[in-house]
Design an enzyme around this catalytic site. Structure first.
Site, PDB file in Angstrom:
ATOM      1  N   ASP A   1       0.794  -1.422  -0.199  1.00 36.69           N
ATOM      2  CA  ASP A   1      -0.285   0.358   0.215  1.00 36.69           C
ATOM      3  C   ASP A   1       0.903   1.580  -0.110  1.00 36.69           C
ATOM      4  O   ASP A   1       1.616   1.524   0.957  1.00 36.69           O
ATOM      5  CB  ASP A   1      -0.056  -0.207   1.597  1.00 36.69           C
ATOM      6  CG  ASP A   1      -2.064  -1.712   1.401  1.00 36.69           C
ATOM      7  OD1 ASP A   1      -1.885  -1.726   0.108  1.00 36.69           O
ATOM      8  OD2 ASP A   1      -2.793  -1.343   2.506  1.00 36.69           O
TER       9      ASP A   1
ATOM     10  N   ASP B   1     -15.338  -5.449   0.765  1.00 33.78           N
ATOM     11  CA  ASP B   1     -14.874  -5.284   2.304  1.00 33.78           C
ATOM     12  C   ASP B   1     -15.920  -5.268   3.839  1.00 33.78           C
ATOM     13  O   ASP B   1     -17.039  -4.424   3.397  1.00 33.78           O
ATOM     14  CB  ASP B   1     -14.140  -4.115   2.554  1.00 33.78           C
ATOM     15  CG  ASP B   1     -12.660  -3.654   0.820  1.00 33.78           C
ATOM     16  OD1 ASP B   1     -12.079  -4.832   1.482  1.00 33.78           O
ATOM     17  OD2 ASP B   1     -12.498  -2.915   1.114  1.00 33.78           O
TER      18      ASP B   1
END
Length: 244
Positions: A7, A129
């Site tokens: 990330d 998610d």
């Protein structure tokens, strides 16, 4: 398949705790060295997330990702801040193999369904998610700040008519915690949706976690923090996956 993950926020490798931008840890790593090692060990694909772009589409880190693409031959899937067809075209033109679509798959389902048709199911990954309450798998969007009324099962069913193939499913209670993955979740959804290649993400801290995930039938495991913090090596992870 083992998928190492990175990330990026403001040009630096970072991990967030349960998606919280205020609870972050930066990592000083030689990315080029990591990619060379991964290539030599046989990694087949890498997962990148543009956290700056996810937060603000005007701050997408395209220059950084263009550089990354230029020095590796490993296929890469990328997510974060993808909101338009032009965003997708830009990333494919740079050389990315797959794009990962998150919140927009809930906010604008018709548009994303169209993208599946245009680009093909091998090019699009849906990142779903979830927050599990009373066994209901509610999807969260906008950096996990907003819970929706959509469930994981409803969204997979909706996109399956366009031959949805890749789903990255994260139990947000596990993400960035190193507390172990939600094995029960993956067993359940793999059994229910046999046509989907699931990518498991969140909570992986040990080789035994990888072993347990492989047994659920998921197609891939995304590993971020535990590799960055050297809790095990990429060689050990790959061997565990192949030998299970």
């Amino acid at each position: 398949m083992i998928i190492p993950a990175f990330d990026f926020l403001e040009g630096k490798a970072v991990r967030l705790y349960q998606g919280n931008y205020l609870d972050k840890k930066f990592y000083n790593i030689d990315l080029y060295e990591h990619f060379i090692k991964y290539k030599n060990k046989g990694v087949k694909i890498i997962h990148l997330v543009d956290l700056s772009g996810a937060k603000n589409s005007e701050k997408r880190q395209l220059k950084l990702f263009k550089n990354i693409i230029s020095y590796t031959k490993i296929p890469i899937q990328i997510g974060g801040g993808i909101r338009t067809e032009q965003d997708i075209n830009t990333l494919f033109e740079l050389g990315f193999k797959r794009v990962v679509i998150g919140s927009l798959a809930i906010i604008n389902k018709i548009e994303v369904k169209k993208w599946l048709k245009i680009y093909g199911s091998s090019k699009i990954v849906l990142a779903l998610d979830i927050n599990i309450i009373n066994n209901e798998k509610k999807i969260l969007i906008n950096g996990w700040l907003k819970e929706t009324n959509s469930t994981l099962e409803e969204i997979i069913d909706f996109f399956s008519v366009e031959n949805l193939k890749h789903v990255l499913c994260t139990d947000i209670s596990k993400d960035g915690t190193l507390s172990g993955p939600n094995i029960t979740l993956y067993k359940e959804i793999v059994k229910k949706f046999k046509h989907i290649k699931f990518q498991a993400s969140g909570g992986i801290s040990s080789i035994s976690d990888i072993f347990d995930l492989k047994k659920t039938g998921v197609s891939s495991v995304i590993i971020g923090r535990s590799l960055l913090e050297k809790r095990f090596t990429i060689k050990e992870a790959l061997e565990c996956w192949q030998n299970e």
